[in-house]
Design a protein around this motif. Structure first.
Motif, PDB file in Angstrom:
ATOM      1  N   PRO A  70     -19.955  14.048  11.605  1.00 21.95           N
ATOM      2  CA  PRO A  70     -21.127  13.468  11.078  1.00 21.95           C
ATOM      3  C   PRO A  70     -21.011  13.290   9.627  1.00 21.95           C
ATOM      4  CG  PRO A  70     -21.281  15.757  11.428  1.00 21.95           C
ATOM      5  CD  PRO A  70     -19.818  15.468  11.797  1.00 21.95           C
ATOM      6  N   VAL A  71     -21.384  12.118   9.370  1.00 22.80           N
ATOM      7  CA  VAL A  71     -21.558  11.774   7.716  1.00 22.80           C
ATOM      8  C   VAL A  71     -22.925  11.031   7.683  1.00 22.80           C
ATOM      9  CG1 VAL A  71     -20.803  10.308   5.751  1.00 22.80           C
ATOM     10  CG2 VAL A  71     -19.121  11.437   7.378  1.00 22.80           C
ATOM     11  N   ALA A  72     -23.555  11.432   6.855  1.00 22.76           N
ATOM     12  CA  ALA A  72     -25.218  10.737   6.622  1.00 22.76           C
ATOM     13  C   ALA A  72     -25.053   9.174   6.623  1.00 22.76           C
ATOM     14  CB  ALA A  72     -25.934  11.307   5.654  1.00 22.76           C
ATOM     15  N   PRO A 110     -19.360  21.852   1.423  1.00 29.89           N
ATOM     16  CA  PRO A 110     -19.523  21.030   2.749  1.00 29.89           C
ATOM     17  C   PRO A 110     -20.426  21.272   3.675  1.00 29.89           C
ATOM     18  CG  PRO A 110     -17.379  22.044   2.210  1.00 29.89           C
ATOM     19  CD  PRO A 110     -18.459  22.819   1.188  1.00 29.89           C
ATOM     20  N   TRP A 111     -20.824  20.153   4.616  1.00 32.70           N
ATOM     21  CA  TRP A 111     -21.829  20.384   5.586  1.00 32.70           C
ATOM     22  C   TRP A 111     -21.354  21.212   6.673  1.00 32.70           C
ATOM     23  CZ3 TRP A 111     -22.312  19.172  10.919  1.00 32.70           C
ATOM     24  CH2 TRP A 111     -23.691  19.233  11.355  1.00 32.70           C
ATOM     25  N   ASP A 112     -22.059  22.231   7.289  1.00 34.22           N
ATOM     26  CA  ASP A 112     -21.545  23.223   8.213  1.00 34.22           C
ATOM     27  C   ASP A 112     -22.581  23.229   9.469  1.00 34.22           C
ATOM     28  OD1 ASP A 112     -20.668  25.561   9.715  1.00 34.22           O
ATOM     29  OD2 ASP A 112     -20.792  26.789   7.913  1.00 34.22           O
ATOM     30  N   ASP A 142     -16.760  16.162   3.605  1.00 37.46           N
ATOM     31  CA  ASP A 142     -15.905  17.192   2.990  1.00 37.46           C
ATOM     32  C   ASP A 142     -15.441  18.041   4.301  1.00 37.46           C
ATOM     33  OD1 ASP A 142     -15.907  16.247   0.498  1.00 37.46           O
ATOM     34  OD2 ASP A 142     -17.352  17.687  -0.247  1.00 37.46           O
ATOM     35  N   ASN A 143     -14.201  18.544   4.329  1.00 36.30           N
ATOM     36  CA  ASN A 143     -13.818  19.492   5.147  1.00 36.30           C
ATOM     37  C   ASN A 143     -13.951  19.039   6.654  1.00 36.30           C
ATOM     38  OD1 ASN A 143     -12.440  22.055   5.356  1.00 36.30           O
ATOM     39  ND2 ASN A 143     -14.172  22.949   6.110  1.00 36.30           N
ATOM     40  N   PHE A 144     -13.960  17.624   6.843  1.00 34.41           N
ATOM     41  CA  PHE A 144     -14.286  17.328   8.099  1.00 34.41           C
ATOM     42  C   PHE A 144     -13.357  17.782   9.106  1.00 34.41           C
ATOM     43  CE2 PHE A 144     -13.798  13.925  11.541  1.00 34.41           C
ATOM     44  CZ  PHE A 144     -15.116  13.751  12.008  1.00 34.41           C
ATOM     45  N   GLY A 145     -11.996  17.466   8.778  1.00 37.94           N
ATOM     46  CA  GLY A 145     -10.855  17.924   9.851  1.00 37.94           C
ATOM     47  C   GLY A 145     -10.894  19.248  10.332  1.00 37.94           C
ATOM     48  N   PRO A 146     -10.895  20.368   9.368  1.00 34.86           N
ATOM     49  CA  PRO A 146     -11.148  21.743   9.909  1.00 34.86           C
ATOM     50  C   PRO A 146     -12.075  21.861  10.820  1.00 34.86           C
ATOM     51  CG  PRO A 146     -10.243  21.732   7.724  1.00 34.86           C
ATOM     52  CD  PRO A 146     -10.526  20.179   7.983  1.00 34.86           C
ATOM     53  N   THR A 147     -13.477  21.648  10.378  1.00 35.93           N
ATOM     54  CA  THR A 147     -14.729  21.575  10.779  1.00 35.93           C
ATOM     55  C   THR A 147     -14.687  21.235  12.259  1.00 35.93           C
ATOM     56  OG1 THR A 147     -16.046  21.606   8.872  1.00 35.93           O
ATOM     57  CG2 THR A 147     -17.361  21.094  10.781  1.00 35.93           C
TER      58      THR A 147
END
Length: 313
Positions: free
Chosen positions: A17-19, A131-133, A227-232
């Motif tokens: 998800p990206v705004a 990063p968004w969590d 940010d951190n999209f992959g691991p999330t």
């Protein structure tokens, strides 16, 4: 960024998800809540602070409530009514106003208490660094509902990015959610390593453009959610929806990837796999709809939320 690029990014951004990239133009960093009826803190995870004020009762809850959790304040909006309580969670980049047209219709159709809210960094809610969590977002939702006295018999309806928040919320709060309506929502089955890499590659140029642009609340939220999209999402891919919570999943006809047959099929396959993965899950196709189902097909969304609400009463 050109109109064509913006439109393309907007569709994919809802999923990442990206705004929403279009939120940048309408952002006002100086915006303040109209009014606040409560400002308190509720435990939501190990680092949460202790509330200085007692929880507001569901009976007295009305209007806007600014609720503190883990050092930031969140805006919750309450329309009074009976149980079950309907909680509406918007997709990436959207705040509680996304549901403004639907709330009065839902209230009239169901008589239920209805709650909408702004996730951290959106609408009237304060930003959170880093990063968004989605797990932290679920804790924020938990804090708000507890402060409002809503601890059981919830119908949770989430669009797009909110599918991730919904998964973590129901797992962390067993017995609270009686049923859910997921509207073209992110589900674990979609986020394979291959699909994650395709999404990161697709949006990387637009994110780099945003980093060079003037810093605004909306821009910062866009970058934080990238940010951190992959691991999330590798972690989200391993999450399972509990069998105890029935779901109606509404998949859009065009998907967020209209124009990309490979990605669109992956989205449809994930929706089908999700509904087949457990009991009491129903798949509904929003015919002719884009990913923005609540705006394209509001009557269908109203019908399915009303249907779930009637089922759990």
């Amino acid at each position: 960024m050109t109109t064509q690029k913006t439109s393309r990014f907007r569709r994919v951004a809802l999923v990442l998800p990206v705004a929403l990239i279009t939120a940048v133009a309408g952002c006002d960093d100086s915006a303040e809540p109209k009014a606040a009826t409560t400002a308190s803190s509720v435990a939501a995870g190990p680092s949460a602070s202790t509330s200085a004020a007692g929880p507001a009762s569901a009976a007295s809850a009305a209007g806007l409530h600014m609720i503190a959790n883990n050092g930031h304040r969140l805006a919750f909006h309450v329309t009074p009514g009976s149980t079950p309580t309907i909680v509406l969670d918007a997709g990436g980049g959207e705040d509680s106003s996304y549901w403004d047209a639907l709330v009065p219709q839902l209230s009239q159709a169901t008589g239920s208490q209805i709650i909408t809210y702004d996730r951290a960094g959106l609408g009237a809610s304060e930003e959170v660094k880093g990063p968004w969590d989605p797990q932290a977002a679920a804790f924020d939702l938990q804090a708000g509902l507890r402060e409002l006295g809503v601890t059981r018999n919830v119908v949770l309806a989430g669009h797009s990015q909110a599918g991730e928040v919904a998964h973590y919320f129901v797992l962390a709060n067993p017995g609270v959610v009686s049923g859910a309506v997921l509207i073209d929502a992110n589900v674990p089955q979609f986020f394979t390593d291959t699909q994650i890499q395709r999404l990161v590659t697709l949006t990387a140029p637009q994110i780099e453009e945003l980093k060079k642009a003037p810093s605004t609340k909306a821009n910062r939220q866009l970058i934080a959610t990238a940010d951190n999209f992959g691991p999330t999402h590798q972690a989200f891919h391993k999450v399972s929806w509990p069998d105890s919570v029935p779901v109606i999943y509404v998949v859009s006809d065009k998907t967020p990837f209209d124009g990309s047959p490979q990605d669109a099929q992956a989205w449809r396959d994930a929706a089908a796999a999700f509904t087949k993965a457990g009991p009491d899950r129903t798949l509904v196709i929003a015919k002719g709809s884009s990913h923005d189902v609540p705006q394209d097909k509001p009557a269908l969304v109203l019908e399915k939320i009303e249907q779930m609400t009637a089922t759990v009463k």
